[in-house]
Motif scaffolding. Sequence first.
Motif, PDB file in Angstrom:
ATOM      1  N   TYR A  28       0.879  -1.163   0.000  1.00 46.79           N
ATOM      2  CA  TYR A  28       0.000   0.000   0.000  1.00 46.79           C
ATOM      3  C   TYR A  28       0.913   1.209   0.000  1.00 46.79           C
ATOM      4  CZ  TYR A  28      -3.817  -3.109   1.297  1.00 46.79           C
ATOM      5  OH  TYR A  28      -4.735  -4.110   1.320  1.00 46.79           O
ATOM      6  N   LEU A  29       0.626   2.165  -0.848  1.00 42.07           N
ATOM      7  CA  LEU A  29       1.506   3.310  -1.032  1.00 42.07           C
ATOM      8  C   LEU A  29       0.718   4.594  -0.866  1.00 42.07           C
ATOM      9  CD1 LEU A  29       4.429   4.031  -2.802  1.00 42.07           C
ATOM     10  CD2 LEU A  29       2.610   4.966  -4.191  1.00 42.07           C
ATOM     11  N   TYR A  30       1.301   5.549  -0.158  1.00 42.47           N
ATOM     12  CA  TYR A  30       0.715   6.879  -0.104  1.00 42.47           C
ATOM     13  C   TYR A  30       1.832   7.906   0.000  1.00 42.47           C
ATOM     14  CZ  TYR A  30       0.669   5.549   4.895  1.00 42.47           C
ATOM     15  OH  TYR A  30       0.983   5.083   6.140  1.00 42.47           O
ATOM     16  N   ILE A  31       1.532   9.126  -0.442  1.00 40.03           N
ATOM     17  CA  ILE A  31       2.515  10.197  -0.494  1.00 40.03           C
ATOM     18  C   ILE A  31       1.956  11.414   0.222  1.00 40.03           C
ATOM     19  CG2 ILE A  31       3.890  11.683  -1.997  1.00 40.03           C
ATOM     20  CD1 ILE A  31       3.783   9.445  -4.084  1.00 40.03           C
ATOM     21  N   ASN A  32       2.758  11.952   1.136  1.00 41.26           N
ATOM     22  CA  ASN A  32       2.360  13.104   1.944  1.00 41.26           C
ATOM     23  C   ASN A  32       3.297  14.273   1.703  1.00 41.26           C
ATOM     24  OD1 ASN A  32       0.353  11.509   3.256  1.00 41.26           O
ATOM     25  ND2 ASN A  32       1.956  10.660   4.542  1.00 41.26           N
ATOM     26  N   LEU A  33       2.881  15.446   2.163  1.00 41.51           N
ATOM     27  CA  LEU A  33       3.663  16.660   2.020  1.00 41.51           C
ATOM     28  C   LEU A  33       3.726  17.372   3.357  1.00 41.51           C
ATOM     29  CD1 LEU A  33       4.994  18.661  -0.051  1.00 41.51           C
ATOM     30  CD2 LEU A  33       2.764  19.776  -0.155  1.00 41.51           C
ATOM     31  N   GLY A  34       4.900  17.843   3.723  1.00 49.69           N
ATOM     32  CA  GLY A  34       5.084  18.661   4.917  1.00 49.69           C
ATOM     33  C   GLY A  34       5.698  19.987   4.517  1.00 49.69           C
ATOM     34  N   ASN A  41       5.882  17.320  10.343  1.00 49.38           N
ATOM     35  CA  ASN A  41       4.441  17.122  10.231  1.00 49.38           C
ATOM     36  C   ASN A  41       4.062  17.011   8.753  1.00 49.38           C
ATOM     37  OD1 ASN A  41       1.710  17.054  10.539  1.00 49.38           O
ATOM     38  ND2 ASN A  41       1.509  19.074  11.440  1.00 49.38           N
ATOM     39  N   PHE A  42       3.786  15.810   8.304  1.00 49.25           N
ATOM     40  CA  PHE A  42       3.406  15.562   6.916  1.00 49.25           C
ATOM     41  C   PHE A  42       1.885  15.454   6.842  1.00 49.25           C
ATOM     42  CE2 PHE A  42       7.716  14.190   7.475  1.00 49.25           C
ATOM     43  CZ  PHE A  42       8.348  14.710   6.365  1.00 49.25           C
ATOM     44  N   ASN A  43       1.212  16.583   6.985  1.00 46.30           N
ATOM     45  CA  ASN A  43      -0.239  16.592   7.161  1.00 46.30           C
ATOM     46  C   ASN A  43      -1.022  16.874   5.885  1.00 46.30           C
ATOM     47  OD1 ASN A  43       0.652  19.213   7.028  1.00 46.30           O
ATOM     48  ND2 ASN A  43      -0.824  19.984   8.497  1.00 46.30           N
ATOM     49  N   ILE A  44      -0.352  16.962   4.733  1.00 51.87           N
ATOM     50  CA  ILE A  44      -1.052  17.171   3.468  1.00 51.87           C
ATOM     51  C   ILE A  44      -0.902  15.898   2.648  1.00 51.87           C
ATOM     52  CG2 ILE A  44      -1.158  18.547   1.364  1.00 51.87           C
ATOM     53  CD1 ILE A  44       0.177  20.826   3.012  1.00 51.87           C
ATOM     54  N   SER A  45      -2.015  15.243   2.357  1.00 50.91           N
ATOM     55  CA  SER A  45      -1.968  14.007   1.583  1.00 50.91           C
ATOM     56  C   SER A  45      -2.021  14.327   0.098  1.00 50.91           C
ATOM     57  CB  SER A  45      -3.145  13.105   1.956  1.00 50.91           C
ATOM     58  OG  SER A  45      -3.109  11.940   1.160  1.00 50.91           O
ATOM     59  N   LEU A  46      -1.041  13.841  -0.652  1.00 52.46           N
ATOM     60  CA  LEU A  46      -1.040  14.014  -2.099  1.00 52.46           C
ATOM     61  C   LEU A  46      -1.705  12.840  -2.798  1.00 52.46           C
ATOM     62  CD1 LEU A  46       2.546  15.484  -2.623  1.00 52.46           C
ATOM     63  CD2 LEU A  46       0.390  16.690  -2.225  1.00 52.46           C
ATOM     64  N   THR A  47      -1.946  11.765  -2.063  1.00 53.63           N
ATOM     65  CA  THR A  47      -2.692  10.607  -2.567  1.00 53.63           C
ATOM     66  C   THR A  47      -3.801  10.317  -1.562  1.00 53.63           C
ATOM     67  OG1 THR A  47      -1.086   9.170  -1.480  1.00 53.63           O
ATOM     68  CG2 THR A  47      -0.752   9.574  -3.827  1.00 53.63           C
ATOM     69  N   PRO A  48      -4.960  10.951  -1.712  1.00 50.76           N
ATOM     70  CA  PRO A  48      -6.024  10.810  -0.705  1.00 50.76           C
ATOM     71  C   PRO A  48      -6.465   9.360  -0.470  1.00 50.76           C
ATOM     72  CG  PRO A  48      -6.592  12.467  -2.343  1.00 50.76           C
ATOM     73  CD  PRO A  48      -5.324  11.832  -2.791  1.00 50.76           C
ATOM     74  N   GLU A  49      -6.339   8.513  -1.476  1.00 50.76           N
ATOM     75  CA  GLU A  49      -6.668   7.093  -1.341  1.00 50.76           C
ATOM     76  C   GLU A  49      -5.378   6.287  -1.305  1.00 50.76           C
ATOM     77  OE1 GLU A  49      -9.853   5.992  -1.165  1.00 50.76           O
ATOM     78  OE2 GLU A  49     -10.582   8.051  -1.336  1.00 50.76           O
ATOM     79  N   LEU A  50      -5.315   5.267  -0.469  1.00 50.52           N
ATOM     80  CA  LEU A  50      -4.166   4.355  -0.508  1.00 50.52           C
ATOM     81  C   LEU A  50      -4.089   3.721  -1.887  1.00 50.52           C
ATOM     82  CD1 LEU A  50      -4.434   2.402   2.856  1.00 50.52           C
ATOM     83  CD2 LEU A  50      -2.765   4.134   2.257  1.00 50.52           C
ATOM     84  N   LEU A  51      -2.893   3.613  -2.415  1.00 49.54           N
ATOM     85  CA  LEU A  51      -2.708   2.933  -3.691  1.00 49.54           C
ATOM     86  C   LEU A  51      -2.255   1.510  -3.410  1.00 49.54           C
ATOM     87  CD1 LEU A  51      -0.755   5.759  -5.549  1.00 49.54           C
ATOM     88  CD2 LEU A  51      -3.193   5.242  -5.706  1.00 49.54           C
ATOM     89  N   ASN A  52      -2.914   0.542  -4.000  1.00 48.79           N
ATOM     90  CA  ASN A  52      -2.535  -0.858  -3.872  1.00 48.79           C
ATOM     91  C   ASN A  52      -1.671  -1.198  -5.074  1.00 48.79           C
ATOM     92  OD1 ASN A  52      -2.294  -3.580  -3.521  1.00 48.79           O
ATOM     93  ND2 ASN A  52      -4.480  -3.999  -3.436  1.00 48.79           N
ATOM     94  N   VAL A  53      -0.360  -1.303  -4.854  1.00 47.94           N
ATOM     95  CA  VAL A  53       0.589  -1.529  -5.940  1.00 47.94           C
ATOM     96  C   VAL A  53       1.059  -2.971  -5.880  1.00 47.94           C
ATOM     97  CG1 VAL A  53       2.749  -0.786  -6.972  1.00 47.94           C
ATOM     98  CG2 VAL A  53       1.325   0.877  -5.777  1.00 47.94           C
ATOM     99  N   THR A  54       0.882  -3.706  -6.977  1.00 52.67           N
ATOM    100  CA  THR A  54       1.318  -5.101  -7.004  1.00 52.67           C
ATOM    101  C   THR A  54       2.482  -5.256  -7.974  1.00 52.67           C
ATOM    102  OG1 THR A  54      -0.323  -5.623  -8.698  1.00 52.67           O
ATOM    103  CG2 THR A  54      -0.956  -6.012  -6.419  1.00 52.67           C
ATOM    104  N   GLY A  55       3.401  -6.131  -7.612  1.00 51.76           N
ATOM    105  CA  GLY A  55       4.539  -6.438  -8.458  1.00 51.76           C
ATOM    106  C   GLY A  55       5.798  -5.709  -8.035  1.00 51.76           C
ATOM    107  N   LYS A  56       6.906  -6.435  -8.052  1.00 46.01           N
ATOM    108  CA  LYS A  56       8.206  -5.845  -7.742  1.00 46.01           C
ATOM    109  C   LYS A  56       8.701  -5.054  -8.942  1.00 46.01           C
ATOM    110  CE  LYS A  56       9.620  -9.676  -4.802  1.00 46.01           C
ATOM    111  NZ  LYS A  56      10.633 -10.712  -4.585  1.00 46.01           N
ATOM    112  N   GLY A  57       9.596  -4.089  -8.674  1.00 47.39           N
ATOM    113  CA  GLY A  57      10.229  -3.358  -9.764  1.00 47.39           C
ATOM    114  C   GLY A  57       9.788  -1.915  -9.837  1.00 47.39           C
ATOM    115  N   THR A  82       5.314   3.260   2.266  1.00 41.48           N
ATOM    116  CA  THR A  82       4.806   1.971   1.789  1.00 41.48           C
ATOM    117  C   THR A  82       4.552   1.070   2.993  1.00 41.48           C
ATOM    118  OG1 THR A  82       7.055   1.093   1.482  1.00 41.48           O
ATOM    119  CG2 THR A  82       5.993   2.083  -0.441  1.00 41.48           C
ATOM    120  N   ASN A  83       3.448   0.359   2.942  1.00 43.65           N
ATOM    121  CA  ASN A  83       3.106  -0.648   3.955  1.00 43.65           C
ATOM    122  C   ASN A  83       3.003  -1.985   3.250  1.00 43.65           C
ATOM    123  OD1 ASN A  83       2.876   1.408   5.759  1.00 43.65           O
ATOM    124  ND2 ASN A  83       0.676   1.278   6.005  1.00 43.65           N
ATOM    125  N   GLY A  84       3.675  -2.988   3.785  1.00 42.36           N
ATOM    126  CA  GLY A  84       3.664  -4.303   3.160  1.00 42.36           C
ATOM    127  C   GLY A  84       2.891  -5.323   3.958  1.00 42.36           C
TER     128      GLY A  84
END
Length: 100
Positions: A28-34, A41-57, A82-84
Amino acid sequence: MPYGTGNKTEWPLDGASVALDLHHPWVYLYINLGLGENTTNFNISLTPELLNVTGKGDFCLTDLPIPSDIEDGQNATIQVVTNGQSGSALYNVSEAPYAV
């Protein structure tokens, strides 16, 4: 990582792409901004939804939007998380003064 350790990168106000090299079967991937020079404090979400990324590389997120109230030249830091499968998180940051 201590503040000022890495290079600062100009980031366009109209957004840009983020390229990652992932090493897990899925994350699961997300990107924040501080905002500020030495933010914790990274309190601004640039990806409001978690992204489910599959596959290495390689993974590229194109056209990452930036909030419209960010000003030209403002210091900020982008945080990629990233959360695995184990539930543990990996945090990476990049200092970026915004510019047009």
